[in-house]
Design an enzyme around this catalytic site. Structure first.
Site, PDB file in Angstrom:
ATOM      1  N   SER A 106      64.216 -38.408  64.310  1.00  9.81           N
ATOM      2  CA  SER A 106      63.277 -37.857  65.292  1.00  9.81           C
ATOM      3  C   SER A 106      62.948 -38.832  66.416  1.00  9.81           C
ATOM      4  O   SER A 106      63.791 -39.158  67.224  1.00  9.81           O
ATOM      5  CB  SER A 106      62.021 -37.375  64.569  1.00  9.81           C
ATOM      6  N   ASP A 253      62.333 -31.375  68.774  1.00  5.68           N
ATOM      7  CA  ASP A 253      61.420 -30.370  68.204  1.00  5.68           C
ATOM      8  C   ASP A 253      60.030 -30.425  68.825  1.00  5.68           C
ATOM      9  O   ASP A 253      59.268 -29.482  68.720  1.00  5.68           O
ATOM     10  CB  ASP A 253      61.356 -30.441  66.662  1.00  5.68           C
TER      11      ASP A 253
HETATM   12 MG    MG Z   1      61.109 -34.731  66.216  1.00  8.73          MG
END
Ligand code: MG
Length: 474
Positions: A106, A253
């Protein structure tokens, strides 16, 4: 009240808040990754598992080792290659896979990587399921397929087209196309480089990208879109006269928005604008958010008779609570927005498309949307605190707290109807994380100072650091 110490009540050994994380060659070794692959394959048992990865230098290699482990356990594997995390999650759900493995760290620094496991619904597996995978790993109970049972390996090339079609199906494309929005996307050299710019172009937007090429060194502004690194986004929005700017994190995201004046807004404010738009046509909807998100969420929910469920801080907690409660919407203060009808996971491109839809339908400037939110000041920061002192400090905090106190995650103390402070001991670092919010700047500062003093009394003069997020006034 039970004194919350995250580390002491953490039973999982490998999975953290967002999958297994570490530095390849140091924590993530070849044997380890391969055996984790075998354990995941054994856990799923049958069916085909989709594997994909982010832009990190180590990601293609780790992905291949995971695939080897899965195949060696007898599982069949489809390989998606590079894609944003939410695109892979949606592909697992929509294309009917038994589960998925995503190689990503991430927003962590470039040297890190991670392994994230999702179930057939595309949502990260639950904490109990993670424990089941860990037990298979530690007890070495994973399957070792013989020559005849070893898995099959196939490419999967539909992931990005499937992602775009899924997003488009939830929005009014004609109302967006009519606006010909000018949008600046700060990709941060991350995984949305292969999806978001194309989706927005197909929505008739004039797209300017910055830090737009995928690069595992994240040379542009790093993989974490905090307000202090988004100056280039803000400046570019002003220079090109854009209607809005969006910045994504490394795996695409989370999304942080910037209005047409170049002002960057943190995720709970942009999320509140979306909620206001979405709930107006879904009265009575269920919203899931964490204890650290703004009280604006509750004010908006009340407007439309919606129900708010608060969870611990963490995207998996939000996703899982959305599944259990069949919630429509979810949000986090760090720019995670979850649109249940698509998939109850946070998704940068889905969120951007929804925001364009909201702006086109409201026919307002983006900055006006922020100015119409109820004005609240926030402070976010941390107090340094040795791990062995955390329990005592948290006990002192509970003793001092008068009035409302919630213990969902750390302690959230309400000092009046519109002022709260949340103190959460970090599970991994010698820190207590602090969030505070109030409708008045003075009250915000005094509650922050009061709890700083309480922590200081317990451990001596405390080192602290925090940032102010001012209210947006019209
Ligand atoms: Mg992320």
């Amino acid at each position: 009240l039970e004194t919350p110490i995250a580390a002491a009540t953490e039973p999982r050994k490998l999975f953290g808040t967002n999958g297994i994380r570490g530095v390849p060659g140091r924590d993530l070794m070849l044997d380890f990754i391969s055996e984790i692959g075998q354990s995941i394959g054994t856990y799923f048992g049958n069916g085909v598992i989709l594997v994909g990865h982010d832009v990190r230098a180590s990601s293609p290699t780790i992905s291949k080792i995971i695939v080897s482990g899965l195949l060696a356990s007898g599982a069949n594997v489809a390989d998606a290659g590079l894609a944003p995390t939410p695109a892979l999650q949606f592909a697992v759900k929509k294309l009917g896979y038994r589960g998925g493995v995503i190689v990503t760290a991430s927003h962590n620094p470039p040297q890190y990587n991670g392994i994230k496991v999702v179930g057939p619904d595309g949502v990260e597996i639950s904490r109990d399921e993670e424990l089941a995978v860990e037990r298979i790993f530690f007890e070495k109970r994973y399957n070792r397929a013989n020559w005849r049972n070893v898995g099959n390996f196939l490419p999967e090339t539909r992931v990005l087209a499937n992602y775009e079609a899924g997003i488009i199906s939830h929005i009014d494309t004609s109302v967006i196309k009519n606006k010909t929005f000018k949008v600046v996307l700060d990709i941060g050299n991350g995984a949305q480089s292969v999806a978001a710019p194309y989706i927005l172009e197909n929505l008739g937007c004039k797209v300017t990208t910055i830090n737009g090429h995928p690069d595992g060194d994240f040379p542009g502004r790093g993989p974490e879109p905090t307000p202090d690194v988004l100056r280039a986004l803000s400046d570019t929005v002003k220079v090109v006269g854009a209607d809005l700017g969006v910045a994504y994190d490394g795996d695409g995201d989370r999304s942080i928005f910037c209005d047409e004046t170049g002002e960057v807004h943190w995720g709970d404010k942009s999320g509140s604008i979306l909620l206001d738009y979405l709930c107006s046509s879904k009265p009575g909807a269920v919203i899931v958010t964490t204890v650290s998100t703004t009280q604006i969420v509750d004010i908006i929910a009340k407007r439309y008779n919606c129900k708010v469920i608060r969870t611990k801080v963490g995207s998996v907690d939000v996703s899982r609570a959305m599944v259990i409660n069949t919630a429509e919407f979810g949000l986090e203060e760090n720019g995670g927005f979850f649109f249940g009808p698509h998939i109850p996971v946070r998704d940068g491109a889905m969120t951007t498309a929804l925001m364009l839809n909201a702006l086109a339908s409201k026919n307002r400037k983006f900055s006006d949307c922020f100015h119409s939110l109820p004005p609240f000041f926030q402070r976010k920061g941390k107090f340094e605190c040795p791990n062995e002192k955390k329990k005592e400090v948290m006990k002192r905090i509970a003793d001092h707290a008068k009035g409302d106190i919630e213990a969902i995650d750390g302690y959230k103390i309400w000092t009046d109807e519109k002022t709260w402070i949340l103190l959460r001991p970090s599970g991994t670092e010698p820190l207590i994380r602090v969030f505070a919010e109030s409708n008045e700047r003075d009250k915000l500062d005094s509650v922050f100072q009061k709890y700083r003093e309480i922590v200081s009394e317990a451990i001596g003069d405390v080192k602290s650091q925090s940032s102010l997020f001012p209210a947006v006034h019209s």
